[in-house]
Design an enzyme around this catalytic site. Structure first.
Site, mmCIF file in Angstrom:
data_model
loop_
_atom_site.group_PDB
_atom_site.id
_atom_site.type_symbol
_atom_site.label_atom_id
_atom_site.label_comp_id
_atom_site.label_asym_id
_atom_site.label_seq_id
_atom_site.Cartn_x
_atom_site.Cartn_y
_atom_site.Cartn_z
ATOM 1 C CE1 TYR A 223 -94.453 62.549 43.109
ATOM 2 C CE2 TYR A 223 -93.926 60.524 41.932
ATOM 3 C CZ TYR A 223 -94.535 61.172 42.988
ATOM 4 O OH TYR A 223 -95.239 60.462 43.918
ATOM 5 C CG ASP B 41 -86.550 63.881 43.751
ATOM 6 O OD1 ASP B 41 -85.842 63.802 42.743
ATOM 7 O OD2 ASP B 41 -87.223 62.942 44.190
ATOM 8 C CE LYS C 63 -87.688 61.389 39.526
ATOM 9 N NZ LYS C 63 -87.878 62.167 40.780
ATOM 10 C CG HIS D 60 -89.145 66.843 42.286
ATOM 11 N ND1 HIS D 60 -89.660 67.021 43.553
ATOM 12 C CD2 HIS D 60 -89.404 65.546 41.948
ATOM 13 C CE1 HIS D 60 -90.200 65.890 43.970
ATOM 14 N NE2 HIS D 60 -90.072 64.988 43.013
ATOM 15 N NE ARG E 105 -90.430 55.482 40.675
ATOM 16 C CZ ARG E 105 -90.228 56.624 41.333
ATOM 17 N NH1 ARG E 105 -91.082 56.981 42.287
ATOM 18 N NH2 ARG E 105 -89.206 57.398 41.036
ATOM 19 C CD GLU F 204 -93.271 67.963 42.015
ATOM 20 O OE1 GLU F 204 -92.627 68.839 41.396
ATOM 21 O OE2 GLU F 204 -93.682 66.906 41.479
#
Length: 372
Positions: free
Chosen positions: A94, A270, A75, A96, A15, A118
């Site tokens: 993201y 995740d 990510k 996490h 991505r 998130e």
């Protein structure tokens, strides 16, 4: 503002943080955008498309991280990337953080302002930047589970749909949220016998209203989880607590009692995963076996369908990227409480309570960060 989009370096992560149409909107507003060469190629977006939209192509990540004011990724930054971050820079991706002390401490040490996709909220506490990837991962889960059930992958040798005269596979889905509902949609469409477990009666009503008699819905208790996991061919775990560690719903004892060759697809990995036996895996090495149960715990499932995932994510992030670029992070967060909910780390402080609680580190309210 100078916006930087690096190439993702996580295992088999294809991505990209921004698509060319967003580049055009940024540059038409007077912003500069740098994108690392090849960043979009895995999603079918060549450098030429970005150049045509007004981006500058840079040859390496060092140049990009060294100059950009706002870093837009997909990510979380890996260790090598985190060393390139600096105080005053804004990271939007993201993250996490709750199950990841090392990343959290590195972000704190860098002084960066880190906004996590998130935990950005929407109306009625929805999670608009998590939703598209939850949809993708939920829809992928029955497919990867079906592959894992094949004998060559250490599975039971069960076809999800069954055939005339042979029962279909039993699929148990923990969680009736976005990922769980999408998993149930696909699994039931594939002909499996599907049960969705959740502790929220409204979530169960929503699943029942959407999918009808194709799935069973059950209120989730410890006894029900243990019973249905022991009977299942495939368990798909999707339970999410925003920003916090996922609850451990499947005990190691329950795993030992499951059928040999059954499968757990832990979509919640995740955030640490829903099974006590879950640990992060990669697309290169997606599975492992514990007590004869196959575990699929890939932390970036949507990366396997990079083009679909990139555009689905960009549809939701573009307005926030534009706000950060147009206003600067401080005013953008002050003006938008939903975006402010995404602030996880700022200037060495953890500004999201669930992360601080999970890691047992001091918490600083996001409003304080805006005044620093």
């Amino acid at each position: 503002m100078l916006v930087g989009v690096p190439k993702e370096i996580k295992d088999n992560e294809y991505r990209v943080g921004i698509v060319p149409s967003t580049i055009r909107e940024l540059t038409e507003k007077g912003h500069q955008v740098m994108i690392e060469t090849g960043a979009g190629s895995g999603a079918g977006l060549p450098d030429g498309d970005y150049q045509a939209a007004g981006a500058e192509i840079v040859q390496n990540a060092d140049a990009l991280f060294g100059r950009a004011e706002l870093i837009v990724k997909v990510k979380e930054p890996l260790a090598g990337e985190r060393k390139k971050l600096r105080r005053g820079q804004v990271l939007f991706a993201y993250l996490h953080l709750a199950p990841d002390r090392e990343q959290t401490e590195d972000l704190m040490a860098s002084g960066v302002t880190a906004i996590a996709y998130e935990t950005v909220t929407g109306p009625e506490r929805s999670l608009p930047l998590l939703t598209p990837m939850s949809e993708v991962a939920g829809r992928m889960a029955p497919h990867v589970g079906a592959r894992c059930l094949e004998k060559e992958n250490s599975g039971r040798g069960v076809l999800l749909s069954g055939v005339p005269g042979v029962s279909p596979a039993s699929v148990v889905i923990l969680g009736g949220g976005v990922a769980g509902t999408n998993a149930a949609l696909i699994a039931s469409g594939m002909g499996a016998d599907v049960a969705v477990l959740d502790r929220n009666p409204e979530a169960l009503r929503r699943v029942a209203a959407q999918l009808g008699s194709r799935v069973r819905t059950l209120f989730s208790t410890r006894d029900v989880v243990e019973l249905f996991c022991r009977r299942a061919d495939l368990v798909i775990a999707t339970v999410l607590v925003p920003g916090a560690k996922a609850p451990k719903l499947i005990s190691a004892q329950t795993v030992r009692a499951m059928k040999a060759g059954s499968v757990i697809v832990d979509v919640a990995i995740d955030q640490g995963g829903c099974a006590e036996t879950s640990r992060p895996t990669t697309h290169s090495h997606p599975t492992y076996v514990v007590d004869d149960v196959v575990h699929y715990c890939v932390t970036n499932m949507p990366g396997a369908v990079a083009r679909t995932s990139t555009f689905a994510l960009s549809n939701m992030t573009t307005s926030f990227v534009l706000a950060l670029a147009d206003k600067g992070w401080r005013r953008a967060l002050s003006d938008d409480a939903h975006l402010r909910d995404g602030l996880n780390v700022h200037d060495g402080h953890i500004t999201y309570r669930a992360v601080a609680d999970a890691l047992k580190l001091p918490y600083t309210h996001a409003d304080h960060a805006l005044r620093i």
